[in-house]
Design a protein around this motif. Structure first.
Motif, PDB file in Angstrom:
ATOM      1  N   LEU A   1       0.810  -1.216   0.000  1.00 37.43           N
ATOM      2  CA  LEU A   1       0.000   0.000   0.000  1.00 37.43           C
ATOM      3  C   LEU A   1       0.841   1.263   0.000  1.00 37.43           C
ATOM      4  O   LEU A   1       0.309   2.369  -0.088  1.00 37.43           O
ATOM      5  CB  LEU A   1      -0.925   0.000   1.216  1.00 37.43           C
ATOM      6  CG  LEU A   1      -1.917  -1.154   1.303  1.00 37.43           C
ATOM      7  CD1 LEU A   1      -2.694  -1.092   2.605  1.00 37.43           C
ATOM      8  CD2 LEU A   1      -2.873  -1.155   0.108  1.00 37.43           C
ATOM      9  N   GLN A   2       2.151   1.106   0.121  1.00 37.03           N
ATOM     10  CA  GLN A   2       3.070   2.249   0.160  1.00 37.03           C
ATOM     11  C   GLN A   2       2.715   3.224   1.279  1.00 37.03           C
ATOM     12  O   GLN A   2       2.578   4.436   1.065  1.00 37.03           O
ATOM     13  CB  GLN A   2       3.094   2.955  -1.191  1.00 37.03           C
ATOM     14  CG  GLN A   2       3.939   2.265  -2.246  1.00 37.03           C
ATOM     15  CD  GLN A   2       5.423   2.237  -1.861  1.00 37.03           C
ATOM     16  OE1 GLN A   2       6.100   3.267  -1.814  1.00 37.03           O
ATOM     17  NE2 GLN A   2       5.934   1.049  -1.576  1.00 37.03           N
ATOM     18  N   ILE A   3       2.532   2.667   2.481  1.00 42.52           N
ATOM     19  CA  ILE A   3       2.255   3.493   3.652  1.00 42.52           C
ATOM     20  C   ILE A   3       3.191   3.109   4.785  1.00 42.52           C
ATOM     21  O   ILE A   3       3.678   1.987   4.858  1.00 42.52           O
ATOM     22  CB  ILE A   3       0.797   3.346   4.138  1.00 42.52           C
ATOM     23  CG1 ILE A   3       0.503   1.887   4.539  1.00 42.52           C
ATOM     24  CG2 ILE A   3      -0.186   3.854   3.105  1.00 42.52           C
ATOM     25  CD1 ILE A   3      -0.831   1.692   5.220  1.00 42.52           C
ATOM     26  N   ASN A   4       3.456   4.068   5.646  1.00 44.36           N
ATOM     27  CA  ASN A   4       4.107   3.776   6.917  1.00 44.36           C
ATOM     28  C   ASN A   4       3.016   3.401   7.911  1.00 44.36           C
ATOM     29  O   ASN A   4       1.907   3.926   7.846  1.00 44.36           O
ATOM     30  CB  ASN A   4       4.857   5.005   7.430  1.00 44.36           C
ATOM     31  CG  ASN A   4       5.877   5.510   6.434  1.00 44.36           C
ATOM     32  OD1 ASN A   4       6.857   4.852   6.142  1.00 44.36           O
ATOM     33  ND2 ASN A   4       5.629   6.701   5.896  1.00 44.36           N
ATOM     34  N   ILE A   5       3.322   2.530   8.858  1.00 46.24           N
ATOM     35  CA  ILE A   5       2.293   2.111   9.804  1.00 46.24           C
ATOM     36  C   ILE A   5       2.901   1.832  11.174  1.00 46.24           C
ATOM     37  O   ILE A   5       4.024   1.336  11.286  1.00 46.24           O
ATOM     38  CB  ILE A   5       1.529   0.866   9.283  1.00 46.24           C
ATOM     39  CG1 ILE A   5       0.330   0.552  10.201  1.00 46.24           C
ATOM     40  CG2 ILE A   5       2.449  -0.332   9.166  1.00 46.24           C
ATOM     41  CD1 ILE A   5      -0.610  -0.492   9.624  1.00 46.24           C
ATOM     42  N   ILE A   6       2.143   2.212  12.192  1.00 48.99           N
ATOM     43  CA  ILE A   6       2.445   1.829  13.573  1.00 48.99           C
ATOM     44  C   ILE A   6       1.242   1.032  14.049  1.00 48.99           C
ATOM     45  O   ILE A   6       0.202   1.602  14.371  1.00 48.99           O
ATOM     46  CB  ILE A   6       2.684   3.057  14.464  1.00 48.99           C
ATOM     47  CG1 ILE A   6       3.897   3.836  13.959  1.00 48.99           C
ATOM     48  CG2 ILE A   6       2.895   2.631  15.921  1.00 48.99           C
ATOM     49  CD1 ILE A   6       4.049   5.201  14.573  1.00 48.99           C
ATOM     50  N   PRO A   7       1.331  -0.289  14.057  1.00 49.91           N
ATOM     51  CA  PRO A   7       0.187  -1.108  14.433  1.00 49.91           C
ATOM     52  C   PRO A   7      -0.018  -1.086  15.946  1.00 49.91           C
ATOM     53  O   PRO A   7       0.846  -0.629  16.700  1.00 49.91           O
ATOM     54  CB  PRO A   7       0.576  -2.509  13.959  1.00 49.91           C
ATOM     55  CG  PRO A   7       2.070  -2.517  14.037  1.00 49.91           C
ATOM     56  CD  PRO A   7       2.503  -1.112  13.708  1.00 49.91           C
ATOM     57  N   GLY A   8      -1.163  -1.574  16.380  1.00 53.44           N
ATOM     58  CA  GLY A   8      -1.340  -1.776  17.806  1.00 53.44           C
ATOM     59  C   GLY A   8      -0.307  -2.758  18.321  1.00 53.44           C
ATOM     60  O   GLY A   8       0.324  -3.489  17.553  1.00 53.44           O
ATOM     61  N   SER A   9      -0.105  -2.786  19.611  1.00 55.40           N
ATOM     62  CA  SER A   9       0.931  -3.642  20.168  1.00 55.40           C
ATOM     63  C   SER A   9       0.518  -5.105  20.151  1.00 55.40           C
ATOM     64  O   SER A   9      -0.664  -5.438  20.091  1.00 55.40           O
ATOM     65  CB  SER A   9       1.263  -3.213  21.595  1.00 55.40           C
ATOM     66  OG  SER A   9       0.152  -3.378  22.448  1.00 55.40           O
TER      67      SER A   9
END
Length: 211
Positions: free
Chosen positions: A4-12
């Motif tokens: 998706l060409q995105i940066n992501i910080i997922p839930g822990s």
């Protein structure tokens, strides 16, 4: 991520640390900064554990900042870390401008005693503490909490909060996705000019004062 060409910080999530034979040594509550290529650029293991969490999870030992080309320096925290200004101080001393906090925080977490005083107790805790952290740390605080079908339990309060401005976006209750463009401009520099917080933190005489 890469597709998706995105940066992501997922839930822990629960992360196992194993020895060379594969035996689990520790479990950690862990979150990640994953870049557009799908690479993990920052791993953070929660340092400040919530009471019941201590029975199953080990605490992490350090706060880390990553310098990104797109956003500058960012740091990660998880949930109950919010209650500890020291965690934010460590990230700010390392130069963090954005601090991201994935969270699972519910209204009943204050217990029956807390609810007896005020059913909105945790809402007040979250909103007042995030505003305080943004101002006292001179940083952009991105707080993402669980929403759900029972707004009395999964109350949200997800928000992006800045010094001077307070929350520039905030929503409660049900699950939803909000797309917001954050343009810091010179706001952190202007806040620093007024309060000199980062300069004070960098001083060798930072509190407690050396005699």
């Amino acid at each position: 991520m890469q597709e998706l060409q995105i940066n992501i910080i997922p839930g822990s999530s629960l992360e196992a640390e194993r020895n060379e034979t594969g035996k689990v040594l520790h479990y950690y509550n862990t979150t990640y900064y994953i870049d557009r290529q799908g690479d993990i650029k920052l791993r953070y293991r929660k340092v400040n554990l919530w009471g019941p969490e201590k029975q199953a999870v080990s605490a992490g030992h350090e706060h880390i900042v990553i310098d990104t080309e797109e956003f500058g320096k960012i740091g990660l925290l998880i949930c109950w870390d919010l209650a500890f200004p020291e965690a934010f101080r460590e990230l700010v001393k390392l130069g963090a401008r954005y601090i991201f906090i994935p969270t699972l925080w519910r209204s009943p977490d204050c217990g029956e005693k807390g609810l007896a005083y005020n059913k909105q107790s945790e809402h007040i805790f979250i909103n007042s503490t995030i505003a305080t952290r943004a101002f006292e740390q001179n940083a952009c605080i991105v707080f993402c909490n669980t929403g759900g079908p029972d707004a009395d339990v999964y109350f949200g309060c997800s928000q992006i909060t800045l010094p001077f401005k307070g929350p520039i976006v905030k929503f409660n209750g049900k699950e939803q996705v909000v797309v917001t463009e954050v343009e810091l401009g010179s706001i952190l520099e202007d806040a620093e000019e007024v309060w000199n917080l980062r300069e004070e933190l960098a001083s060798p005489n930072w509190y407690p004062a050396k005699q």
